[in-house]
Every structure is written in structure tokens, then in C-alpha cells.
Motif scaffolding. Structure first.
Motif, mmCIF file in Angstrom:
data_model
loop_
_atom_site.group_PDB
_atom_site.id
_atom_site.type_symbol
_atom_site.label_atom_id
_atom_site.label_comp_id
_atom_site.label_asym_id
_atom_site.label_seq_id
_atom_site.Cartn_x
_atom_site.Cartn_y
_atom_site.Cartn_z
ATOM 1 N N CYS A 183 0.817 -1.215 0.000
ATOM 2 C CA CYS A 183 0.000 0.000 0.000
ATOM 3 C C CYS A 183 0.851 1.265 0.000
ATOM 4 O O CYS A 183 0.337 2.357 -0.293
ATOM 5 N N ASN A 198 -10.719 -1.940 -3.912
ATOM 6 C CA ASN A 198 -11.218 -2.839 -2.885
ATOM 7 C C ASN A 198 -11.064 -4.284 -3.346
ATOM 8 O O ASN A 198 -11.040 -4.564 -4.548
ATOM 9 N N THR A 243 -6.299 8.158 -8.382
ATOM 10 C CA THR A 243 -7.402 7.984 -7.430
ATOM 11 C C THR A 243 -8.766 7.999 -8.126
ATOM 12 O O THR A 243 -9.660 7.241 -7.746
ATOM 13 N N ASP A 247 -11.377 4.983 -7.884
ATOM 14 C CA ASP A 247 -12.713 5.207 -7.347
ATOM 15 C C ASP A 247 -13.793 4.747 -8.330
ATOM 16 O O ASP A 247 -14.811 4.157 -7.923
ATOM 17 N N THR A 257 -12.409 -3.652 2.976
ATOM 18 C CA THR A 257 -11.984 -2.618 2.048
ATOM 19 C C THR A 257 -10.452 -2.549 2.000
ATOM 20 O O THR A 257 -9.769 -3.027 2.913
ATOM 21 N N GLU A 259 -8.789 0.127 2.333
ATOM 22 C CA GLU A 259 -8.364 1.017 3.413
ATOM 23 C C GLU A 259 -8.113 0.249 4.700
ATOM 24 O O GLU A 259 -7.109 0.464 5.399
ATOM 25 N N GLN A 260 -9.000 -0.675 5.024
ATOM 26 C CA GLN A 260 -8.821 -1.489 6.228
ATOM 27 C C GLN A 260 -7.586 -2.360 6.131
ATOM 28 O O GLN A 260 -6.822 -2.495 7.091
ATOM 29 N N CYS A 317 -4.930 -1.902 4.383
ATOM 30 C CA CYS A 317 -3.681 -1.146 4.280
ATOM 31 C C CYS A 317 -3.202 -0.637 5.643
ATOM 32 O O CYS A 317 -2.068 -0.138 5.750
ATOM 33 N N GLN A 318 -4.012 -0.733 6.657
ATOM 34 C CA GLN A 318 -3.642 -0.196 7.976
ATOM 35 C C GLN A 318 -2.628 -1.105 8.666
ATOM 36 O O GLN A 318 -2.606 -2.299 8.474
#
Length: 295
Positions: free
Chosen positions: A120, A127, A251, A255, A289, A291-292, A294-295
């Protein structure tokens, strides 16, 4: 991708125009003027170049030389809906895909690449389109009620067939399964034989690999445990999630891709495509997702 799948796959012939290798002189759309985004340039040209690593069932060339695989076919549908009808494939070693994307050899990666925090930092993930975890098969009716590795560990009479050297051996041991309950076999076919003959009460491997063996064996006395609980090792699930990857600046493209992917999930079309490559409902990504992850 971190998981080796020994998986003979069905080929997908539908879902749009055939993918072809770039012709001499073709360059990725991203080599055009930087004032226009990758998505807009690709829509103007009507084509785009993708990077793939020839790994079945994610993205690979079939016997006729056409590029297919779950990642390719999902991307093909989405790109067509975004106004890009032609997809050209650039074969690249897996560990060179991210560098190739950054060098603009191609405009996105459709190789079923797992999302993780390190990657990431280098690419922008859509996603997830699928997930891969472990799977279990048992005698029809699941007489020992084996729904997890922990359930096997708690039943001293339960024996599980697992391939020598497979990561599942580590997972089983970490889940408390003692050595005397492990039936270590040389290959997937031998695992099926051990379960059929009664030498084992269960067999385990990754989900698509197990489903492929069951489909090939056509053995009515064996069934997949559909409510199998994924092992938690060192506090973390072993399940991985694969997705399409974009350059960091794209991006808007990511998206737009995500929006179409979500529609496919909601309509059931995503599962329809995945199932052609040996995936089942257990391999759907759920609500996870990028985003989750990549944390």
C-alpha cells in the motif's frame, strides 16, 4: 501472492473482447500527456494495458494464448463499463509488477495481488475482489462436526490429511492439533484417497485448491465444510485479499473501478465470474476494504 495454488481451472470465454498482447509500437496510455488522467486517456483511446504474471487462477494465458483469469475477467467487465473496450496484456514477473506499474509499462495490475500495508506504500489498491483462506473437507454429513482446526484438536479421534511441507501443517500445529492426528500425504490426490478410505476424517488445503479437487473427484461421500472457521494464528486471520492495483496518482480511476466492483458484488455478478475459476461463496471479499487492509 503468498499462496501456491495447484489448481486446474475452467476457462472463461465470455465477458467481452479478448485480451491480447501489445503490438509493436503500443505504449501504455499513461505515456501520453500528464495533463489528462489515466482513465480519461484510456477512454479516449478505447484501450488500456494491464500487467499480469501468468499465475492461474488469477491472470494467465490459456491454451489458445488468450489472457484470462479471475482478475482479468473482472477487470475486463469493469473497464468495458467505464468505456474501455480493448485490454492489452503485458506479461511480467510477479515481483516486478509494482516496479513496472511505476515505470508506466502498463496502467494497472490485474494479477490478483494480495493487499498488505507494505504494498500500500507503493500502489493504490481497489477494494478486494476475492479472499483466500483455508478450507476443510469431511465425510458427507460431517459426522465428527469438524468446523475448525480447533475442533480437530479437541477431538482425539479426529485425523486430518495435509500435504507435506504445506503451510496448513503450521496452522494445524499452532491450533493445537497433535502430531498423532496429522496424516501427512505427498499430494492433494493422496489427501482425497486418505479421506475416502477412512485413514483421515478430514483434509485441508486452500479454498480454491480444495474445491478443485472435490470437483475433479466427484465423490458423493465427501463434502466441503461450508461453515469452516478460518484459523487465527498469532492473533491474526490467515485469510488474504486480492485486488487490482493502480498508480498512486490514479485515485479517480480507482474510485470509478471501485464503484463498478461494488455493483458487481451487489448483483451477484462477481461470484458468477469467480465461480468459473474455482472460487465459491467462501472466497467472496465481504465488506472488507482496501483502506482497512492497508492499515
Amino acid at each position: 501472492m503468498g499462496i501456491l495454488l495447484m489448481l486446474p481451472m475452467l476457462l472463461l470465454a465470455a465477458c467481452g473482447n479478448a485480451v491480447k498482447a501489445p503490438e509493436s509500437g503500443d505504449t501504455p496510455d499513461s505515456d501520453k500527456a500528464e495533463s489528462t488522467g489515466t482513465l480519461e486517456r484510456a477512454k479516449e483511446k478505447g484501450s488500456i494495458t494491464i500487467g499480469f504474471a501468468n499465475e492461474n487462477p488469477y491472470a494467465y494465458k490459456d491454451a489458445s494464448g488468450e489472457l484470462t483469469g479471475e482478475a482479468v475477467e473482472i477487470a475486463r467487465v469493469i473497464l468495458q463499463r467505464l468505456g474501455i473496450n480493448e485490454v492489452k496484456g503485458e506479461l511480467t514477473e510477479f515481483d516486478s509488477l509494482i516496479a513496472g506499474l511505476g515505470a508506466k509499462r502498463f496502467d494497472l495490475i490485474t494479477a490478483g495481488m494480495f493487499i498488505n500495508p507494505d504494498r500500500c506504500q507503493a500502489v493504490l489498491f481497489a477494494n478486494p475482489e476475492y479472499s483466500i483462506g483455508e478450507a476443510l473437507a469431511v465425510k458427507a454429513g460431517n459426522p465428527l462436526q469438524l468446523t475448525s482446526y480447533e475442533a480437530i484438536a479437541k477431538n482425539a479421534d479426529a485425523k486430518v490429511a495435509v500435504m507435506a511441507g504445506a503451510v496448513e501443517l503450521d496452522y494445524l500445529r499452532a491450533s493445537g492439533v497433535p502430531e498423532e492426528q496429522l496424516v501427512i500425504v505427498p499430494n492433494q490426490d493422496t489427501a482425497i484417497d486418505a479421506l475416502k478410505s477412512g485413514r483421515a476424517d478430514a483434509m485441508t488445503m486452500t479454498g480454491p485448491a480444495l474445491q478443485s479437487r472435490l470437483d475433479s473427484a466427484k465423490e458423493p461421500g465427501i463434502a466441503r465444510v461450508m461453515d469452516f472457521e478460518q484459523p487465527i494464528i498469532d492473533g491474526a486471520s490467515v485469510r488474504g485479499y486480492g485486488a487490482t492495483a493502480f498508480r498512486m496518482e490514479d485515485t479517480a480511476f480507482r474510485d470509478a473501478f471501485n464503484a463498478e466492483l461494488e455493483k458487481m458484488k451487489e448483483s451477484g455478478e462477481l461470484l458468477e465470474i469467480l465461480s468459473k475459476f474455482g472460487f465459491t461463496e467462501q472466497e467472496l471479499p465481504g465488506d472488507m476494504t482496501a483502506e482497512q487492509l492497508c492499515q
